[in-house]
Design an enzyme around this catalytic site. Structure first.
Site, PDB file in Angstrom:
ATOM      1  N   PHE A 179      39.537  -0.258-103.655  1.00 11.14           N
ATOM      2  CA  PHE A 179      40.838   0.186-103.958  1.00 11.14           C
ATOM      3  C   PHE A 179      41.739  -0.316-102.716  1.00 11.14           C
ATOM      4  O   PHE A 179      41.135  -1.345-101.866  1.00 11.14           O
ATOM      5  CB  PHE A 179      40.982   1.716-103.985  1.00 11.14           C
ATOM      6  CG  PHE A 179      40.473   2.472-105.076  1.00 11.14           C
ATOM      7  CD1 PHE A 179      41.028   2.204-106.393  1.00 11.14           C
ATOM      8  CD2 PHE A 179      39.108   3.105-104.840  1.00 11.14           C
ATOM      9  CE1 PHE A 179      40.516   2.891-107.506  1.00 11.14           C
ATOM     10  CE2 PHE A 179      38.814   3.730-106.085  1.00 11.14           C
ATOM     11  CZ  PHE A 179      39.164   3.492-107.219  1.00 11.14           C
ATOM     12  N   ARG A 184      52.651   7.112 -92.632  1.00 12.42           N
ATOM     13  CA  ARG A 184      51.926   7.767 -93.734  1.00 12.42           C
ATOM     14  C   ARG A 184      50.935   6.611 -94.328  1.00 12.42           C
ATOM     15  O   ARG A 184      51.298   5.523 -94.538  1.00 12.42           O
ATOM     16  CB  ARG A 184      52.850   8.482 -94.669  1.00 12.42           C
ATOM     17  CG  ARG A 184      53.697   9.586 -94.064  1.00 12.42           C
ATOM     18  CD  ARG A 184      52.440  10.634 -94.186  1.00 12.42           C
ATOM     19  NE  ARG A 184      53.390  11.969 -93.960  1.00 12.42           N
ATOM     20  CZ  ARG A 184      53.537  12.365 -92.598  1.00 12.42           C
ATOM     21  NH1 ARG A 184      52.985  11.722 -91.567  1.00 12.42           N
ATOM     22  NH2 ARG A 184      54.341  13.516 -92.474  1.00 12.42           N
ATOM     23  N   ARG A 222      29.900  10.541-108.176  1.00 16.70           N
ATOM     24  CA  ARG A 222      31.346  10.523-107.589  1.00 16.70           C
ATOM     25  C   ARG A 222      31.050  10.431-106.146  1.00 16.70           C
ATOM     26  O   ARG A 222      30.785  11.383-105.668  1.00 16.70           O
ATOM     27  CB  ARG A 222      32.264  11.687-108.102  1.00 16.70           C
ATOM     28  CG  ARG A 222      32.479  11.513-109.624  1.00 16.70           C
ATOM     29  CD  ARG A 222      33.130   9.829-109.878  1.00 16.70           C
ATOM     30  NE  ARG A 222      33.826   9.988-111.111  1.00 16.70           N
ATOM     31  CZ  ARG A 222      34.299   8.853-111.842  1.00 16.70           C
ATOM     32  NH1 ARG A 222      33.828   7.562-111.079  1.00 16.70           N
ATOM     33  NH2 ARG A 222      34.909   8.700-112.870  1.00 16.70           N
ATOM     34  N   SER A 228      47.660  13.641-107.064  1.00 22.52           N
ATOM     35  CA  SER A 228      47.605  14.392-105.489  1.00 22.52           C
ATOM     36  C   SER A 228      48.578  13.341-104.654  1.00 22.52           C
ATOM     37  O   SER A 228      48.112  12.743-104.085  1.00 22.52           O
ATOM     38  CB  SER A 228      46.227  14.103-105.057  1.00 22.52           C
ATOM     39  OG  SER A 228      46.098  14.541-103.714  1.00 22.52           O
ATOM     40  N   GLU A 267      48.267   7.942-107.801  1.00 25.55           N
ATOM     41  CA  GLU A 267      47.884   7.897-109.079  1.00 25.55           C
ATOM     42  C   GLU A 267      48.776   8.899-109.890  1.00 25.55           C
ATOM     43  O   GLU A 267      48.927   9.824-109.739  1.00 25.55           O
ATOM     44  CB  GLU A 267      46.629   8.418-109.085  1.00 25.55           C
ATOM     45  CG  GLU A 267      45.817   8.702-110.510  1.00 25.55           C
ATOM     46  CD  GLU A 267      44.646   9.159-110.628  1.00 25.55           C
ATOM     47  OE1 GLU A 267      43.476   8.454-110.634  1.00 25.55           O
ATOM     48  OE2 GLU A 267      44.241  10.496-110.362  1.00 25.55           O
ATOM     49  N   GLU A 299      30.174  -2.954-113.702  1.00 27.75           N
ATOM     50  CA  GLU A 299      31.138  -2.152-112.877  1.00 27.75           C
ATOM     51  C   GLU A 299      30.353  -1.223-112.232  1.00 27.75           C
ATOM     52  O   GLU A 299      30.821   0.000-111.570  1.00 27.75           O
ATOM     53  CB  GLU A 299      31.943  -1.389-113.895  1.00 27.75           C
ATOM     54  CG  GLU A 299      33.024  -2.525-114.536  1.00 27.75           C
ATOM     55  CD  GLU A 299      34.036  -1.987-115.243  1.00 27.75           C
ATOM     56  OE1 GLU A 299      34.324  -0.834-114.988  1.00 27.75           O
ATOM     57  OE2 GLU A 299      34.824  -2.509-115.990  1.00 27.75           O
TER      58      GLU A 299
END
Length: 204
Positions: free
Chosen positions: A22, A44, A72, A127, A133, A156
């Site tokens: 990411f 931020r 996860r 969030s 997202e 993946e």
């Protein structure tokens, strides 16, 4: 809703703080205040995840749902296990993809399911305090009579166990606090409220 707009934010710096699986961007910014004027400059970081889709597969004939279980990384500190029961889900990573098409693709990849009818449950920021997202949540009609098993794309790094769960059992798990991820909580609560009307439409 607040009267503020995007123009009520000033960005002094916008840079890539991290690029990996990411991306994280670092900002120096300020925004207008409710009492008037501008706030102080803030530093931020924003986790760039982008738009994503979640799907709760539901079979109105067998009155069952399907959830997928997988590792996860965000749940590694979870005392019980970092393997979570979740919705079928995926990221919208192509500009010409729409959320419904992504939901159908992910249902096939993660659980071998063909989705017919689809109902939109909600759209929301997952969030927004630290991630961009934006989530599209659906319930999809499918045949679960012979569903379940092991799926995922090896390229993946996916290792997914698709599990069929009777509606009553899913509600018991929900009430017992055994469902502990937000998208599943929202989708299952929606199904609890809309199940009868949904079955009337889909079984008509």
């Amino acid at each position: 809703m607040a009267d503020f707009k995007r123009s009520d934010i000033e960005i002094d710096e916008d840079r890539a703080a991290w690029r990996g699986f990411f991306q994280v961007r670092a900002y120096r910014l300020r925004h207008r205040l409710y009492k008037g004027g501008w706030g102080r400059w803030l530093s931020r970081e924003l986790f760039m995840r982008g738009p994503a889709v979640g799907l709760l597969p539901y079979d109105p004939v067998t009155d069952c749902i399907l959830q997928v279980e997988q590792f996860r990384v965000g749940a590694m500190s979870r005392a019980a296990s970092p393997w979570l029961l979740e919705l079928v889900a995926g990221i919208i990573d192509k500009p010409d993809e729409n959320p419904e098409d992504v939901a159908r693709r992910e249902a096939l990849e993660e659980a071998g399911l063909d989705i017919t009818d689809m109902e939109s449950i909600a759209e929301y920021y997952s969030s927004p305090g630290g991630s961009d997202e934006y989530f599209y949540l659906f319930c999809g009609r499918t045949d679960l009579s012979n569903a379940g098993g092991f799926y995922g794309l090896a390229e993946e790094g996916e290792d997914i166990h698709a599990k069929v769960i009777p509606f009553a059992e899913a509600m018991a798990m929900l009430d017992a606090g055994q469902i502990d991820n937000a998208h599943s909580l929202i989708a299952l609560q929606w199904l609890r409220l809309n199940r009868e009307a949904l079955r009337q439409r889909w079984l008509a």
